[in-house]
Design a protein around this motif. Structure first.
Motif, PDB file in Angstrom:
ATOM      1  N   UNK A 134      -1.078 -11.615 -19.450  1.00 26.27           N
ATOM      2  CA  UNK A 134      -1.205 -13.038 -19.181  1.00 26.27           C
ATOM      3  C   UNK A 134      -0.021 -13.841 -18.777  1.00 26.27           C
ATOM      4  N   UNK A 135       1.243 -13.459 -19.758  1.00 29.71           N
ATOM      5  CA  UNK A 135       2.313 -14.288 -19.390  1.00 29.71           C
ATOM      6  C   UNK A 135       3.021 -13.818 -18.331  1.00 29.71           C
ATOM      7  N   UNK A 139       4.292 -18.150 -13.329  1.00 25.12           N
ATOM      8  CA  UNK A 139       5.686 -17.925 -12.515  1.00 25.12           C
ATOM      9  C   UNK A 139       7.101 -17.838 -13.485  1.00 25.12           C
ATOM     10  N   UNK A 140       8.012 -17.327 -13.175  1.00 30.61           N
ATOM     11  CA  UNK A 140       9.092 -16.962 -13.909  1.00 30.61           C
ATOM     12  C   UNK A 140       9.588 -17.964 -14.644  1.00 30.61           C
ATOM     13  N   UNK A 141       9.793 -19.177 -14.350  1.00 29.31           N
ATOM     14  CA  UNK A 141      10.164 -20.632 -14.854  1.00 29.31           C
ATOM     15  C   UNK A 141       9.217 -20.717 -15.923  1.00 29.31           C
ATOM     16  N   UNK A 142       7.851 -20.537 -15.833  1.00 29.19           N
ATOM     17  CA  UNK A 142       7.027 -21.057 -16.820  1.00 29.19           C
ATOM     18  C   UNK A 142       7.048 -19.943 -17.786  1.00 29.19           C
ATOM     19  N   UNK A 172       5.619 -30.713 -18.259  1.00 32.24           N
ATOM     20  CA  UNK A 172       4.447 -30.177 -17.251  1.00 32.24           C
ATOM     21  C   UNK A 172       4.566 -28.757 -17.201  1.00 32.24           C
ATOM     22  N   UNK A 173       5.750 -28.021 -17.421  1.00 31.37           N
ATOM     23  CA  UNK A 173       5.690 -26.790 -17.456  1.00 31.37           C
ATOM     24  C   UNK A 173       4.871 -26.153 -18.485  1.00 31.37           C
ATOM     25  N   UNK A 174       5.044 -26.520 -19.650  1.00 28.55           N
ATOM     26  CA  UNK A 174       4.584 -26.228 -20.715  1.00 28.55           C
ATOM     27  C   UNK A 174       2.985 -26.358 -20.952  1.00 28.55           C
ATOM     28  N   UNK A 175       2.605 -27.602 -20.418  1.00 29.62           N
ATOM     29  CA  UNK A 175       1.279 -27.909 -20.098  1.00 29.62           C
ATOM     30  C   UNK A 175       0.522 -27.058 -19.186  1.00 29.62           C
ATOM     31  N   UNK A 176       1.212 -26.691 -17.984  1.00 28.26           N
ATOM     32  CA  UNK A 176       0.605 -25.833 -17.069  1.00 28.26           C
ATOM     33  C   UNK A 176       0.461 -24.353 -17.523  1.00 28.26           C
ATOM     34  N   UNK A 177       1.721 -23.853 -17.996  1.00 30.84           N
ATOM     35  CA  UNK A 177       1.664 -22.643 -18.589  1.00 30.84           C
ATOM     36  C   UNK A 177       0.410 -22.460 -19.716  1.00 30.84           C
TER      37      UNK A 177
END
Length: 190
Positions: A134-135, A139-142, A172-177
């Motif tokens: 899943x990881x 996307x790479x940054x996430x 935002x990235x943490x949330x989306x990830x």
């Protein structure tokens, strides 16, 4: 160099530390060839820096610290060139998932129990394999941000500085990830 009790022994590094360093890297990068390369680069960098080893930590801890820096470099490369996330769009997405007043999950999006409370090592191994898959879908940054924050326990400020993201983008990235990981785990972990 280090004190007599803490001398480095590069001739035994591969035998003593390679498997550990490889497993550590693979759990964060999930690319076998790249993990092997990073372990080799770590040994080379350690040889070059051997005169700076002070013996304040174990040889393995010192090698792991060098490896962590190599992994952060990989994360940095993955995140370079990726534009900042539109914060307005993210705020709109959050309204779908969370109640504006309480911050709690809206009923339609509440996470289902994963059943990972089981302490059976085989179950945990299976779960970790699915989590790694899943990881890799992120996307790479996430993936880099999530891994640094939740697997390496890096401080938010450190992550933002290393990956050149603002604190707002970080959250935002943490949330989306987390949303993506939740959906992937719910789909694949039964």
């Amino acid at each position: 160099m280090a004190t007599e009790n803490h001398l480095l022994d590069p001739h035994h590094w591969v035998k003593a530390h390679a498997d550990y360093l490889y497993a550590y890297t693979l759990s964060r990068i999930n690319n076998e060839e790249q993990a092997k390369d990073l372990v080799q680069e770590t040994f080379l960098a350690a040889l070059e820096k051997a005169d700076r080893f002070e013996g304040k930590s174990s040889e393995r801890t010192w090698l792991t610290a060098i490896l962590k820096n190599k992994i952060v470099d990989v994360y940095r490369k993955k995140s370079s060139g990726l534009g900042n996330i539109a914060e307005k769009k993210a705020e709109d997405e959050q309204r779908d998932f969370f109640d504006e007043d309480t911050g709690h999950w809206n009923d339609a999006y509440k996470p289902l129990p994963f059943g990972i409370e089981d302490h059976d090592p085989l179950v945990n191994k299976e779960f970790n394999q699915i989590l790694q898959k899943c990881l890799q879908k992120l996307p790479g940054l996430w993936m880099s941000v999530f891994t640094m924050k939740h697997m390496d326990d890096a401080a938010t400020e450190f992550i933002c500085n290393e990956l050149k993201v603002s604190q707002a983008n970080f959250w935002v990235i943490i949330h989306r990830a987390k949303l993506n990981l939740r959906a992937c785990l719910q789909k694949n972990w039964t």
